[in-house]
Write an enzyme that holds these catalytic residues in place. Structure first.
Site, mmCIF file in Angstrom:
data_model
loop_
_atom_site.group_PDB
_atom_site.id
_atom_site.type_symbol
_atom_site.label_atom_id
_atom_site.label_comp_id
_atom_site.label_asym_id
_atom_site.label_seq_id
_atom_site.Cartn_x
_atom_site.Cartn_y
_atom_site.Cartn_z
ATOM 1 N N ILE A 50 4.564 -10.295 -9.026
ATOM 2 C CA ILE A 50 5.205 -9.034 -9.520
ATOM 3 C C ILE A 50 4.145 -7.860 -8.887
ATOM 4 O O ILE A 50 3.000 -7.644 -9.528
ATOM 5 C CB ILE A 50 5.448 -8.694 -11.207
ATOM 6 C CG1 ILE A 50 6.720 -9.758 -11.575
ATOM 7 C CG2 ILE A 50 5.704 -7.207 -11.186
ATOM 8 C CD1 ILE A 50 7.932 -9.156 -11.146
ATOM 9 N N LYS A 51 4.701 -6.860 -8.156
ATOM 10 C CA LYS A 51 3.815 -5.783 -7.683
ATOM 11 C C LYS A 51 4.409 -4.537 -8.544
ATOM 12 O O LYS A 51 5.419 -4.292 -8.688
ATOM 13 C CB LYS A 51 3.913 -5.518 -6.332
ATOM 14 C CG LYS A 51 3.410 -4.556 -5.988
ATOM 15 C CD LYS A 51 3.633 -3.616 -4.513
ATOM 16 C CE LYS A 51 2.966 -2.549 -4.159
ATOM 17 N NZ LYS A 51 3.407 -1.763 -2.799
ATOM 18 N N GLN A 52 3.324 -3.939 -9.323
ATOM 19 C CA GLN A 52 3.680 -2.770 -10.025
ATOM 20 C C GLN A 52 2.608 -1.810 -10.081
ATOM 21 O O GLN A 52 1.456 -1.872 -9.813
ATOM 22 C CB GLN A 52 3.878 -3.171 -11.688
ATOM 23 C CG GLN A 52 4.440 -2.313 -12.692
ATOM 24 C CD GLN A 52 5.578 -1.669 -12.151
ATOM 25 O OE1 GLN A 52 5.626 -0.633 -11.504
ATOM 26 N NE2 GLN A 52 6.668 -2.093 -12.652
#
Length: 352
Positions: free
Chosen positions: A238-240
């Protein structure tokens, strides 16, 4: 970069970030990154041997190879922000070969960019650095501007050009989010069938998510739930964006909450805000990589190191930093990427 230099770049925040002891979610409950992460975590899942091989390829490449941490160069701003606005400061990056060279010289685990960029250089570089093909984008040529992620190509074509992984964005909270969710879930299923890993840009997007001077697009509770939706469609990573506040559900007045989300599972400390994001990634079974954010000039190096320290101490898996690196001369961009990686290589910086 020596540990003392990291301390110096953190300035007045050094002690608070490096010595902080979290009392929210215990580190013992986290599946923290490490050299054995694929064997310890992903090998227990439904991921095929081909997916495991490509995940291991990501974890084995670059200066962070063998650590379980990731440093990825993402360059999709030519579409998302217009090429002129993105590359005017350093026009060499109109040429996709220089994007790949920056990732390689910068010691990155992978380069994440567009179909066109990677297809143009596929036969020269696909076997030299892992490719992550960004399969959807928000284009800004429609007037008035609209904000919607649409597919720019097929997952099969990403496989054909030699990609180790595909990446996609969902604007959670937008009117189009349900369609994007279905499109990306289908794309990720196909990517896994073909043996590629999956990375989701888990962004929140709704004008109502701003209240007064506070932008709840980067609230821990909203971004955390976006993460949880992302791992539910089997995003491996996940990129956040790094959270800077909390209480978005309460301020906006929607969703369901429990007071313990704010009093026990998190706090106002930036490490705890980020740890809540990690918790929503199945306690770290899916890796959390935070965004490096926009380039602000002279403060970029310190800002990038700060973000890396917070991510690492929270239980995150690394950083994905683009504009801070490519909107500089290549030598400076390489130095910034190395500085980020040095945080993850520093044994003195541990889980909080």
């Amino acid at each position: 970069m020596a540990y003392d230099n990291i301390v110096s770049l953190l300035g007045a925040e050094a002690e608070g970030l490096l010595q902080y002891e979290s009392t929210t979610i215990p580190q013992s409950q986290l599946h923290d990154p490490g050299p054995d992460f694929v064997d310890r975590v992903f090998a227990l899942s439904n991921r095929s041997p081909q997916v495991l091989r490509n995940l291991q390829q990501l974890f084995s490449h670059g200066r962070l190879g063998g650590t379980g941490y990731l440093s990825i160069l993402p360059v999709d701003q030519g579409i998302e922000h217009t090429a002129g606005a993105s590359f005017a400061l350093n026009p060499i990056y109109f040429d996709p070969e220089n994007i790949i060279k920056l990732a390689m010289e910068g010691g990155c685990n992978a380069v994440a960019t567009t179909f066109g960029n990677l297809a143009m250089m596929s036969r020269k570089y696909a076997h030299k650095i892992p490719f992550v093909v960004k399969v959807n984008h928000n284009e800004l040529m429609t007037y008035p501007n609209k904000y919607d992620q649409v597919m720019f190509g097929s997952v099969d074509e990403a496989w054909n050009l030699g990609a180790a992984a595909v990446g996609a964005t969902i604007y959670f909270g937008s009117e189009e989010s349900n369609r994007q969710l279905m499109e990306v879930a289908e794309a990720f299923e196909r990517a896994h069938q073909l043996g590629m890993a999956t990375i989701l840009w888990c962004y929140t997007r709704n004008n109502a998510f701003k209240k007064g001077d506070t932008d709840y697009h980067v609230a821990a509770d909203l971004t955390g739930q976006a993460n949880h939706l992302g791992v539910t469609i089997q995003a491996d990573i996940i990129k956040q964006k790094l959270p800077t506040t909390n209480g978005g559900f309460k301020a906006i007045g929607f969703g369901k909450t429990n007071q313990k989300m704010y009093t026990e599972l998190s706090s106002s400390n930036p490490i705890d805000l980020c740890r809540y994001q990690v918790a929503n990634c199945y306690m770290g079974r899916a890796g959390l990589i935070n965004s490096g954010g926009e380039s602000k000039g002279a403060s970029d190096l310190a800002d990038a190191v700060r973000t890396a320290v917070i991510n690492k101490r929270a239980g995150g898996m690394g950083l994905i930093s683009g504009r801070k690196a490519f909107q500089k001369e290549m030598k400076q961009g390489v130095a910034l990427l190395h500085a980020i990686q040095d945080v993850y290589l520093a044994n003195e910086i541990t889980l909080a």
